[in-house]
Design an enzyme around this catalytic site. Structure first.
Site, PDB file in Angstrom:
ATOM      1  N   SER A 119      48.873  38.183  38.753  1.00 50.45           N
ATOM      2  CA  SER A 119      48.606  37.526  37.471  1.00 50.45           C
ATOM      3  C   SER A 119      49.768  37.745  36.503  1.00 50.45           C
ATOM      4  O   SER A 119      50.883  37.312  36.776  1.00 50.45           O
ATOM      5  CB  SER A 119      47.271  38.034  36.917  1.00 50.45           C
ATOM      6  OG  SER A 119      46.776  37.193  35.912  1.00 50.45           O
ATOM      7  N   ASP A 215      46.186  44.600  19.930  1.00 49.08           N
ATOM      8  CA  ASP A 215      46.890  43.843  18.892  1.00 49.08           C
ATOM      9  C   ASP A 215      48.090  43.109  19.480  1.00 49.08           C
ATOM     10  O   ASP A 215      48.311  41.925  19.192  1.00 49.08           O
ATOM     11  CB  ASP A 215      47.349  44.775  17.765  1.00 49.08           C
ATOM     12  CG  ASP A 215      46.197  45.262  16.904  1.00 49.08           C
ATOM     13  OD1 ASP A 215      45.154  44.575  16.855  1.00 49.08           O
ATOM     14  OD2 ASP A 215      46.328  46.333  16.286  1.00 49.08           O
ATOM     15  N   HIS A 274      40.085  35.658  41.748  1.00 44.11           N
ATOM     16  CA  HIS A 274      41.357  35.944  41.095  1.00 44.11           C
ATOM     17  C   HIS A 274      41.898  37.317  41.491  1.00 44.11           C
ATOM     18  O   HIS A 274      43.099  37.490  41.654  1.00 44.11           O
ATOM     19  CB  HIS A 274      41.166  35.857  39.572  1.00 44.11           C
ATOM     20  CG  HIS A 274      42.424  36.085  38.787  1.00 44.11           C
ATOM     21  ND1 HIS A 274      43.586  35.381  39.024  1.00 44.11           N
ATOM     22  CD2 HIS A 274      42.703  36.954  37.772  1.00 44.11           C
ATOM     23  CE1 HIS A 274      44.521  35.792  38.182  1.00 44.11           C
ATOM     24  NE2 HIS A 274      44.015  36.741  37.427  1.00 44.11           N
TER      25      HIS A 274
END
Length: 297
Positions: A119, A215, A274
């Site tokens: 990924s 963040d 996945h």
């Protein structure tokens, strides 16, 4: 020549987004990432395993040991910046993360390696191969393509759900994970995904915290759903190993894969989604070891 084996049942609609390079005008300073070494006797280039978003180097630990036993090659598992035990940094782009991998190779005095990435880690590996092809003997990308995907909105909702969690205080980590799981069940129904995300909860200095930098992930999420623009291809051996139940490598990706990786082959693992390496670990190890033994084109 591109060759696809076992085409998946779930095509994916693709979203093309213009590329931006270094985000927010920040300098792409490499960071010294955390890694584990699994020694092998072979003098051939080692494997460097790169995990996906919200993962860490522990995702590949048992698989690394199996690959060492089968291939004899040394294997390194690596924490990306803002993940696992690696430093947090406000910049999180594929340019920056590929710089981190290059720095690691320099620190370890490795002239060449085999890059294996799942990924996000797969796109980081692609960026390394396309920027510094001399460093990469061969490349294996697990259930990801260079093309942009439409997953950014769902990933954004997931990140916001994690950021909204009220982290418990004064309780053991096991209790904290159970309480956080209860908070997240309304937003994340897939229990396997939820349990995977909860591995990012750790105890630090007497507090329960997220070890992934939410963040930074949130700020750069749009860029993480696509590979930056490249013109010159990587001409070494490449395998794209997709899950037959996953939509992340579809026929719409084939032209861009062939443009950037003209020697690529595509293989689909039966009964895998996945997380190919978690769903079918033996098939994953078999595919990696077969790929290592293929002669260069």
């Amino acid at each position: 020549m591109l060759r696809a084996l076992g085409f998946p049942r779930c095509p994916l609609r693709m979203l093309r987004v213009p590329n931006r390079s270094v985000a927010d005008g920040q300098a792409a300073t490499p960071v010294p990432v955390s890694y584990c070494v699994f020694d092998g006797a072979s003098a051939r280039p080692p494997l460097v395993l790169l995990h996906g978003l919200f993962g860490n180097k522990g995702n590949f630990a048992s698989l690394a040991k199996a690959i060492v036993r089968r291939s004899g090659r040394k294997v390194l598992t690596v924490d990306a910046r803002n993940h696992g035990d690696s430093p947090h940094h406000p910049l999180m782009t594929y340019e920056a993360m590929s710089d981190d991998v290059r720095l690691l190779l320099r620190q370890l005095r490795l002239d060449r390696c085999v890059l294996v990435g799942h990924s996000m880690g797969g796109r980081t590996a692609m960026a390394v191969a396309l920027r510094w092809p001399e460093l990469v003997e061969r490349l294996l990308c697990v259930d990801i393509s260079p093309s942009g995907t439409s997953a950014v909105s769902s990933l954004g909702r997931l990140v916001e759900a994690l950021k909204a969690v009220e982290l418990p205080e004064g309780v053991p980590l096991s209790t904290a994970r159970r309480l956080v799981q209860e908070q997240l069940r309304k937003d994340i129904q897939d229990l396997s995904v939820l349990r995977f995300l909860l591995t990012n909860l750790v105890s630090a200095e007497g507090r329960v915290v997220w070890r992934v930098n939410l963040d930074a992930v949130s700020r750069h999420l749009d860029g993480l759903t696509r590979l930056p623009s490249f013109e010159a291809p990587y001409s070494g051996p490449v395998l794209f190993l997709g899950g037959a139940k996953s939509p992340y490598i579809s026929s719409e990706d084939f032209p861009e894969i062939e443009r950037l990786f003209p020697e690529a082959e595509i293989e689909y693992v039966p009964d895998a989604g996945h997380w190919v390496h978690a769903d079918q670990p033996q098939h994953f190890v078999d595919a990696v070891c077969r790929f290592l033994e293929q002669p260069p084109s």
